[in-house]
Design an enzyme around this catalytic site. Structure first.
Site, PDB file in Angstrom:
ATOM      1  N   LYS A  56       0.855  -1.198   0.000  1.00  0.00           N
ATOM      2  CA  LYS A  56       0.000   0.000   0.000  1.00  0.00           C
ATOM      3  C   LYS A  56       0.887   1.243   0.000  1.00  0.00           C
ATOM      4  O   LYS A  56       1.763   1.380   0.858  1.00  0.00           O
ATOM      5  CB  LYS A  56      -0.899   0.004   1.239  1.00  0.00           C
ATOM      6  CG  LYS A  56      -1.799   1.229   1.328  1.00  0.00           C
ATOM      7  CD  LYS A  56      -2.856   1.059   2.410  1.00  0.00           C
ATOM      8  CE  LYS A  56      -2.435   1.565   3.757  1.00  0.00           C
ATOM      9  NZ  LYS A  56      -2.386   3.033   3.869  1.00  0.00           N
ATOM     10  N   ASP A  83      -3.531   4.469  -1.497  1.00  0.00           N
ATOM     11  CA  ASP A  83      -4.438   4.895  -0.415  1.00  0.00           C
ATOM     12  C   ASP A  83      -4.255   6.391  -0.162  1.00  0.00           C
ATOM     13  O   ASP A  83      -3.595   6.797   0.783  1.00  0.00           O
ATOM     14  CB  ASP A  83      -4.111   4.075   0.842  1.00  0.00           C
ATOM     15  CG  ASP A  83      -5.036   4.387   2.004  1.00  0.00           C
ATOM     16  OD1 ASP A  83      -6.154   4.872   1.760  1.00  0.00           O
ATOM     17  OD2 ASP A  83      -4.639   4.119   3.157  1.00  0.00           O
ATOM     18  N   LYS A  85      -7.040   8.465  -0.136  1.00  0.00           N
ATOM     19  CA  LYS A  85      -8.287   8.896   0.518  1.00  0.00           C
ATOM     20  C   LYS A  85      -8.782  10.237  -0.025  1.00  0.00           C
ATOM     21  O   LYS A  85      -8.928  11.226   0.698  1.00  0.00           O
ATOM     22  CB  LYS A  85      -8.092   8.995   2.036  1.00  0.00           C
ATOM     23  CG  LYS A  85      -7.680   7.686   2.697  1.00  0.00           C
ATOM     24  CD  LYS A  85      -7.630   7.809   4.204  1.00  0.00           C
ATOM     25  CE  LYS A  85      -7.206   6.524   4.884  1.00  0.00           C
ATOM     26  NZ  LYS A  85      -5.794   6.165   4.688  1.00  0.00           N
ATOM     27  N   ASP A  88     -13.062  15.512  -2.121  1.00  0.00           N
ATOM     28  CA  ASP A  88     -13.136  16.849  -2.716  1.00  0.00           C
ATOM     29  C   ASP A  88     -14.447  16.915  -3.487  1.00  0.00           C
ATOM     30  O   ASP A  88     -15.267  15.991  -3.398  1.00  0.00           O
ATOM     31  CB  ASP A  88     -11.899  17.061  -3.623  1.00  0.00           C
ATOM     32  CG  ASP A  88     -11.519  18.539  -3.744  1.00  0.00           C
ATOM     33  OD1 ASP A  88     -12.435  19.367  -3.922  1.00  0.00           O
ATOM     34  OD2 ASP A  88     -10.320  18.855  -3.686  1.00  0.00           O
ATOM     35  N   THR A 142      -9.687   4.078  11.431  1.00  0.00           N
ATOM     36  CA  THR A 142      -9.613   3.125  12.556  1.00  0.00           C
ATOM     37  C   THR A 142      -8.990   3.772  13.794  1.00  0.00           C
ATOM     38  O   THR A 142      -9.008   3.201  14.872  1.00  0.00           O
ATOM     39  CB  THR A 142      -8.805   1.878  12.154  1.00  0.00           C
ATOM     40  OG1 THR A 142      -7.736   2.284  11.309  1.00  0.00           O
ATOM     41  CG2 THR A 142      -9.650   0.892  11.434  1.00  0.00           C
ATOM     42  N   ARG A 233       2.875  -0.786  10.705  1.00  0.00           N
ATOM     43  CA  ARG A 233       3.972  -0.814  11.682  1.00  0.00           C
ATOM     44  C   ARG A 233       4.318  -2.175  12.266  1.00  0.00           C
ATOM     45  O   ARG A 233       5.514  -2.439  12.473  1.00  0.00           O
ATOM     46  CB  ARG A 233       3.680   0.216  12.789  1.00  0.00           C
ATOM     47  CG  ARG A 233       3.824   1.638  12.278  1.00  0.00           C
ATOM     48  CD  ARG A 233       3.114   2.643  13.150  1.00  0.00           C
ATOM     49  NE  ARG A 233       1.667   2.501  13.089  1.00  0.00           N
ATOM     50  CZ  ARG A 233       0.798   3.257  13.735  1.00  0.00           C
ATOM     51  NH1 ARG A 233       1.235   4.210  14.526  1.00  0.00           N
ATOM     52  NH2 ARG A 233      -0.493   3.066  13.599  1.00  0.00           N
TER      53      ARG A 233
HETATM   54  O1  C5P Z   1       0.740   0.865  11.089  1.00  0.00           O
HETATM   55  P1  C5P Z   1      -0.690   0.430  10.996  1.00  0.00           P
HETATM   56  O2  C5P Z   1      -0.858  -1.071  10.836  1.00  0.00           O
HETATM   57  O3  C5P Z   1      -1.549   1.002  12.084  1.00  0.00           O
HETATM   58  O4  C5P Z   1      -1.165   1.078   9.601  1.00  0.00           O
HETATM   59  C1  C5P Z   1      -2.491   1.034   9.131  1.00  0.00           C
HETATM   60  C2  C5P Z   1      -2.563   1.618   7.745  1.00  0.00           C
HETATM   61  O5  C5P Z   1      -3.907   1.603   7.333  1.00  0.00           O
HETATM   62  C3  C5P Z   1      -2.070   3.050   7.626  1.00  0.00           C
HETATM   63  O6  C5P Z   1      -1.384   3.132   6.387  1.00  0.00           O
HETATM   64  C4  C5P Z   1      -3.329   3.885   7.585  1.00  0.00           C
HETATM   65  O7  C5P Z   1      -3.186   5.011   6.756  1.00  0.00           O
HETATM   66  C5  C5P Z   1      -4.323   2.922   6.958  1.00  0.00           C
HETATM   67  N1  C5P Z   1      -5.725   3.154   7.300  1.00  0.00           N
HETATM   68  C6  C5P Z   1      -6.214   3.114   8.602  1.00  0.00           C
HETATM   69  N2  C5P Z   1      -7.544   3.341   8.845  1.00  0.00           N
HETATM   70  C7  C5P Z   1      -8.386   3.571   7.844  1.00  0.00           C
HETATM   71  C8  C5P Z   1      -7.914   3.599   6.520  1.00  0.00           C
HETATM   72  C9  C5P Z   1      -6.570   3.372   6.291  1.00  0.00           C
HETATM   73  O8  C5P Z   1      -5.434   2.853   9.526  1.00  0.00           O
HETATM   74  N3  C5P Z   1      -9.669   3.718   8.062  1.00  0.00           N
END
Ligand code: C5P
Length: 258
Positions: A56, A83, A85, A88, A142, A233
């Site tokens: 991603k 991604d 997002k 607009d 999230t 992460r």
């Molecule tokens: O590091 P981690 O596992 O928390 O990363 C989650 C990824 O998912 C990040 O790249 C974040 O931008 C993306 N994301 C999210 N919640 C959303 C949409 C995308 O955490 N609703």
């Protein structure tokens, strides 16, 4: 890399079935390349490319490295989820979606909060394309818990807001959604089997959640109907990212046989 068919007969049936499940898990795990520049991304991909298939590219890497960061990933046989997002006015988002599609990415995101007209325009921007990417509407980040939801003026729970946005997205013609593991079962019931549900906020049991609030394990998310899991992460900041990815794939593979 998928296991070549010709290699499988030498395994016992049980081992061959296990490898099939690992293959399936690999097709459903997306590694978030949330890193500051193209060199760091390339190094990470190099360490992960025999373990993971999907990557991603989000706003950090895209902003620093530009669209050219995507082509080498595709050239190496990976699938890319862009991604950014988008949120607009409909005309602007439609143009951005068309531009993203020309990059060869397989999935891309818009914010459901952009409203039905924006979602319709985003979906319409893809209709004339051959093999278009899957459009995903992000329902609710999230990282947002009840306090965050209330702070932006919404008088409902995160779960209610996610459901409302998903229903709105379905009416607008969208069939893919990003939601937290807590809402995936509700959205699976709404979309039926053809809905594409992409789930971030994934952590192995006992792992640090960071800024994520609505989290679950890989097995839980799959059991509740996730199509794809997004993990950043826990893989990218692990001392050995490939080993961390394998642990997640192992749990996913096991969940896929239950
Ligand atoms: O590091 P981690 O596992 O928390 O990363 C989650 C990824 O998912 C990040 O790249 C974040 O931008 C993306 N994301 C999210 N919640 C959303 C949409 C995308 O955490 N609703």
């Amino acid at each position: 890399m998928p296991i070549p068919e010709r290699l499988k007969p030498s395994f016992t049936p049980a081992r061959a079935a296990e490898l099939d499940r690992l293959d399936e898990a690999r097709k459903r795990l997306i590694v978030a390349l949330d890193v500051p520049d193209a060199d760091t991304a390339a190094e990470l991909v190099h360490r992960l490319e025999h373990t993971c298939q999907w990557f991603k590219v989000g706003m950090e890497l895209f902003t620093s490295a530009g669209p050219q960061v995507i082509e080498p990933l595709i050239a190496r046989g990976h699938s890319v989820f862009l991604d950014l997002k988008f949120c607009d006015i409909p005309n602007t988002v439609a143009g951005a979606v068309r531009a993203a599609a020309t990059l060869g990415v397989r999935m891309l995101t818009v914010h459901a909060l952009g409203g039905p007209a924006m979602l319709e325009a985003a979906q319409a921007a893809l209709v004339d394309l051959n093999n278009p990417p899957q459009l995903l509407a992000v329902t609710m980040l999230t990282s947002m818990d009840q306090d965050q939801v209330t702070a932006v003026g919404l008088r409902c729970s995160p779960a209610e807001q996610v459901e409302l946005l998903a229903r709105m997205g379905l009416v607008a013609g969208v069939r893919g959604f990003v939601c937290s593991p807590r809402e995936v079962a509700t959205l699976r019931a709404l979309t039926g089997p053809e809905g594409v549900l992409v789930i971030p906020g994934i952590r192995l049991a006992g792992a640090q959640s960071g800024d994520q609030k609505r989290i679950a394990t890989p097995a839980d998310a799959l059991h509740h109907g996730a199509s794809y899991l997004v993990v950043g992460r826990p893989i990218t900041q692990a001392p050995d990212p490939a080993e961390a990815a394998e642990a997640i794939l192992g749990e996913m593979a096991e969940a896929l046989c239950n």
